[in-house]
Design a protein around this motif. Sequence first.
Motif, PDB file in Angstrom:
ATOM      1  N   GLY A   2       0.813  -1.202   0.000  1.00  0.00           N
ATOM      2  CA  GLY A   2       0.000   0.000   0.000  1.00  0.00           C
ATOM      3  C   GLY A   2       0.853   1.261   0.000  1.00  0.00           C
ATOM      4  N   GLU A   3       0.192   2.402  -0.164  1.00  0.00           N
ATOM      5  CA  GLU A   3       0.914   3.671  -0.174  1.00  0.00           C
ATOM      6  C   GLU A   3      -0.035   4.832   0.103  1.00  0.00           C
ATOM      7  OE1 GLU A   3       2.376   4.813  -4.054  1.00  0.00           O
ATOM      8  OE2 GLU A   3       0.880   3.558  -5.043  1.00  0.00           O
ATOM      9  N   ILE A   4       0.543   5.890   0.659  1.00  0.00           N
ATOM     10  CA  ILE A   4      -0.149   7.169   0.716  1.00  0.00           C
ATOM     11  C   ILE A   4       0.075   7.832  -0.634  1.00  0.00           C
ATOM     12  CG2 ILE A   4      -0.297   9.417   1.849  1.00  0.00           C
ATOM     13  CD1 ILE A   4       0.905   8.078   4.364  1.00  0.00           C
ATOM     14  N   VAL A   5      -0.983   8.135  -1.342  1.00  0.00           N
ATOM     15  CA  VAL A   5      -0.831   8.708  -2.680  1.00  0.00           C
ATOM     16  C   VAL A   5      -1.145  10.201  -2.711  1.00  0.00           C
ATOM     17  CG1 VAL A   5      -1.241   6.522  -3.843  1.00  0.00           C
ATOM     18  CG2 VAL A   5      -3.168   8.047  -3.375  1.00  0.00           C
ATOM     19  N   GLU A  45      -8.080  10.576  -9.230  1.00  0.00           N
ATOM     20  CA  GLU A  45      -7.167  10.423 -10.364  1.00  0.00           C
ATOM     21  C   GLU A  45      -6.005   9.502 -10.007  1.00  0.00           C
ATOM     22  OE1 GLU A  45      -4.764  13.906 -11.865  1.00  0.00           O
ATOM     23  OE2 GLU A  45      -6.304  13.825 -13.429  1.00  0.00           O
ATOM     24  N   LYS A  46      -5.610   9.536  -8.723  1.00  0.00           N
ATOM     25  CA  LYS A  46      -4.499   8.694  -8.257  1.00  0.00           C
ATOM     26  C   LYS A  46      -4.964   7.324  -7.781  1.00  0.00           C
ATOM     27  CE  LYS A  46      -1.545  12.576  -6.868  1.00  0.00           C
ATOM     28  NZ  LYS A  46      -0.369  12.215  -7.676  1.00  0.00           N
ATOM     29  N   ASP A 171      -2.815  -3.200   1.266  1.00  0.00           N
ATOM     30  CA  ASP A 171      -2.920  -3.027  -0.190  1.00  0.00           C
ATOM     31  C   ASP A 171      -3.679  -1.747  -0.528  1.00  0.00           C
ATOM     32  OD1 ASP A 171      -5.451  -3.681   0.626  1.00  0.00           O
ATOM     33  OD2 ASP A 171      -5.716  -5.356  -0.762  1.00  0.00           O
ATOM     34  N   ARG A 172      -3.740  -0.810   0.440  1.00  0.00           N
ATOM     35  CA  ARG A 172      -4.548   0.393   0.270  1.00  0.00           C
ATOM     36  C   ARG A 172      -3.781   1.512  -0.457  1.00  0.00           C
ATOM     37  NH1 ARG A 172      -6.469  -3.239   3.197  1.00  0.00           N
ATOM     38  NH2 ARG A 172      -8.171  -2.922   4.694  1.00  0.00           N
ATOM     39  N   LYS A 173      -4.538   2.313  -1.212  1.00  0.00           N
ATOM     40  CA  LYS A 173      -4.040   3.582  -1.738  1.00  0.00           C
ATOM     41  C   LYS A 173      -4.790   4.681  -0.994  1.00  0.00           C
ATOM     42  CE  LYS A 173      -2.617   2.173  -6.376  1.00  0.00           C
ATOM     43  NZ  LYS A 173      -2.748   2.464  -7.836  1.00  0.00           N
ATOM     44  N   VAL A 174      -4.077   5.414  -0.153  1.00  0.00           N
ATOM     45  CA  VAL A 174      -4.715   6.242   0.861  1.00  0.00           C
ATOM     46  C   VAL A 174      -4.509   7.730   0.597  1.00  0.00           C
ATOM     47  CG1 VAL A 174      -4.684   6.854   3.328  1.00  0.00           C
ATOM     48  CG2 VAL A 174      -4.563   4.446   2.616  1.00  0.00           C
ATOM     49  N   MET A 175      -5.567   8.496   0.835  1.00  0.00           N
ATOM     50  CA  MET A 175      -5.458   9.943   0.968  1.00  0.00           C
ATOM     51  C   MET A 175      -5.448  10.254   2.462  1.00  0.00           C
ATOM     52  SD  MET A 175      -7.676  13.118  -0.577  1.00  0.00           S
ATOM     53  CE  MET A 175      -9.307  12.534  -0.067  1.00  0.00           C
ATOM     54  N   LEU A 176      -4.410  10.973   2.916  1.00  0.00           N
ATOM     55  CA  LEU A 176      -4.251  11.331   4.319  1.00  0.00           C
ATOM     56  C   LEU A 176      -4.552  12.813   4.482  1.00  0.00           C
ATOM     57  CD1 LEU A 176      -3.359  10.552   7.203  1.00  0.00           C
ATOM     58  CD2 LEU A 176      -1.011  11.115   6.518  1.00  0.00           C
ATOM     59  N   LEU A 177      -5.543  13.138   5.321  1.00  0.00           N
ATOM     60  CA  LEU A 177      -5.989  14.516   5.493  1.00  0.00           C
ATOM     61  C   LEU A 177      -5.810  14.960   6.933  1.00  0.00           C
ATOM     62  CD1 LEU A 177      -9.372  14.279   3.528  1.00  0.00           C
ATOM     63  CD2 LEU A 177      -7.183  15.178   2.677  1.00  0.00           C
ATOM     64  N   GLY A 274      -7.037  31.191  11.254  1.00  0.00           N
ATOM     65  CA  GLY A 274      -6.409  31.164   9.938  1.00  0.00           C
ATOM     66  C   GLY A 274      -6.626  29.824   9.261  1.00  0.00           C
ATOM     67  N   GLN A 275      -7.136  29.838   8.028  1.00  0.00           N
ATOM     68  CA  GLN A 275      -7.567  28.623   7.352  1.00  0.00           C
ATOM     69  C   GLN A 275      -6.921  28.482   5.972  1.00  0.00           C
ATOM     70  OE1 GLN A 275      -9.606  26.416   8.859  1.00  0.00           O
ATOM     71  NE2 GLN A 275      -9.868  27.716  10.665  1.00  0.00           N
ATOM     72  N   VAL A 276      -6.722  27.235   5.534  1.00  0.00           N
ATOM     73  CA  VAL A 276      -6.106  26.999   4.242  1.00  0.00           C
ATOM     74  C   VAL A 276      -6.273  25.540   3.843  1.00  0.00           C
ATOM     75  CG1 VAL A 276      -3.799  26.320   5.049  1.00  0.00           C
ATOM     76  CG2 VAL A 276      -4.027  27.639   2.904  1.00  0.00           C
ATOM     77  N   ASN A 277      -6.187  25.269   2.540  1.00  0.00           N
ATOM     78  CA  ASN A 277      -6.049  23.915   2.002  1.00  0.00           C
ATOM     79  C   ASN A 277      -4.678  23.829   1.338  1.00  0.00           C
ATOM     80  OD1 ASN A 277      -8.707  22.822   2.571  1.00  0.00           O
ATOM     81  ND2 ASN A 277      -9.504  24.102   0.930  1.00  0.00           N
ATOM     82  N   VAL A 278      -3.861  22.864   1.741  1.00  0.00           N
ATOM     83  CA  VAL A 278      -2.515  22.691   1.183  1.00  0.00           C
ATOM     84  C   VAL A 278      -2.279  21.216   0.867  1.00  0.00           C
ATOM     85  CG1 VAL A 278      -0.043  23.051   1.520  1.00  0.00           C
ATOM     86  CG2 VAL A 278      -1.662  24.602   2.600  1.00  0.00           C
ATOM     87  N   VAL A 279      -1.844  20.934  -0.347  1.00  0.00           N
ATOM     88  CA  VAL A 279      -1.476  19.567  -0.736  1.00  0.00           C
ATOM     89  C   VAL A 279       0.033  19.407  -0.662  1.00  0.00           C
ATOM     90  CG1 VAL A 279      -1.355  17.954  -2.683  1.00  0.00           C
ATOM     91  CG2 VAL A 279      -3.480  19.162  -2.210  1.00  0.00           C
ATOM     92  N   PHE A 280       0.476  18.281  -0.093  1.00  0.00           N
ATOM     93  CA  PHE A 280       1.897  17.964   0.015  1.00  0.00           C
ATOM     94  C   PHE A 280       2.203  16.728  -0.841  1.00  0.00           C
ATOM     95  CE2 PHE A 280       0.966  20.297   3.884  1.00  0.00           C
ATOM     96  CZ  PHE A 280       2.044  21.183   3.952  1.00  0.00           C
ATOM     97  N   PRO A 281       3.145  16.831  -1.748  1.00  0.00           N
ATOM     98  CA  PRO A 281       3.486  15.663  -2.563  1.00  0.00           C
ATOM     99  C   PRO A 281       4.082  14.557  -1.695  1.00  0.00           C
ATOM    100  CG  PRO A 281       5.106  17.415  -2.882  1.00  0.00           C
ATOM    101  CD  PRO A 281       3.988  18.012  -2.071  1.00  0.00           C
ATOM    102  N   VAL A 282       3.737  13.334  -2.005  1.00  0.00           N
ATOM    103  CA  VAL A 282       4.257  12.182  -1.253  1.00  0.00           C
ATOM    104  C   VAL A 282       5.518  11.713  -1.950  1.00  0.00           C
ATOM    105  CG1 VAL A 282       3.762   9.884  -0.363  1.00  0.00           C
ATOM    106  CG2 VAL A 282       1.915  11.586  -0.539  1.00  0.00           C
ATOM    107  N   LEU A 283       6.640  11.769  -1.233  1.00  0.00           N
ATOM    108  CA  LEU A 283       7.940  11.431  -1.843  1.00  0.00           C
ATOM    109  C   LEU A 283       8.316   9.982  -1.560  1.00  0.00           C
ATOM    110  CD1 LEU A 283       9.858  14.679  -0.801  1.00  0.00           C
ATOM    111  CD2 LEU A 283       8.522  14.253  -2.871  1.00  0.00           C
TER     112      LEU A 283
END
Length: 283
Positions: A2-5, A45-46, A171-177, A274-283
């Motif tokens: 599995g992976e964090i995507v 999409e991922k 075996d998961r493909k995960v979105m971590l929030l 203070g509020q925001v949405n930020v995406v971090f690429p998984v390396l």
Amino acid sequence: MGEIVLAAKITHVPTMLLSEQPGNLQGCRQQAIDGHREIMRRAREKGVDTIVVLDTHWLVNAGFHINSNPVFKGCYTSHEFPHFIQNLDYEYKGDPELGDAIAAKATEKGVHTLSHQVETLDLEYGTLVPMHFMEPGDIPIVSIAAWCTVHNLQDSRKLGEAIREAIEASDRKVMLLASGSLSHKIWENELYAANNGTFTISREFNRQVDLRVLELWQQGEIATFLKMLPEYAQYCSGEGGMHDTAMLFGALGWDKYTGKGEVIGEYFPSSGTGQVNVVFPVL
């Protein structure tokens, strides 16, 4: 394996729900809502098949806790803001196996964590608000408590590491929030109306530190940010003690992580915070 995507720090302000409804606040949080939908579009999409939410509205006073119910179904009204969130119907699938695996990994690391399958253990709005807009459909979710009142940030870092290890062993493909604000000093009640509180920040100091944090994230200077995280959480009243953020970066590699955050939409004040949405690429 599995992976964090996809990984992200996201807002969950309740005025997002009012933004959908007729009235004075209609449309006021559209860019934040659009950010949630864009993040979910990227997740699909991922090939994401599971969502893990680090919820700073789930308060815990001892140990770490995971809501691993197989099904989440109910009608939610916020005790904190009953005038903002009322009668929110929800129904989602869960992933007990992954929740149990995360708890076991964390406990192995010396961070006592319990995974619960209790029908009456409801979801909090740090999970419910983003899921309302992201519309996971048949994608299961796991909710992890991240309003940790007597916990240290290093244990939350280890829990983040356990999240990643448990996912990689599956075996998961995960979105971590990480669902929580940046600074979180809500306006004092007697000052709220006079300062147009719904749309302003309560302390200029907090705004300036928030903006500096976003610069560090966008420049990939995560190690520098993590050095200031304890004081940032303390002096800027980070939501839930910013344990969601420690878990997030623990899962991404902590101070070894060099990815650059991408702000989706824009930073905005809400009820003093203070509020925001930020995406971090998984390396």
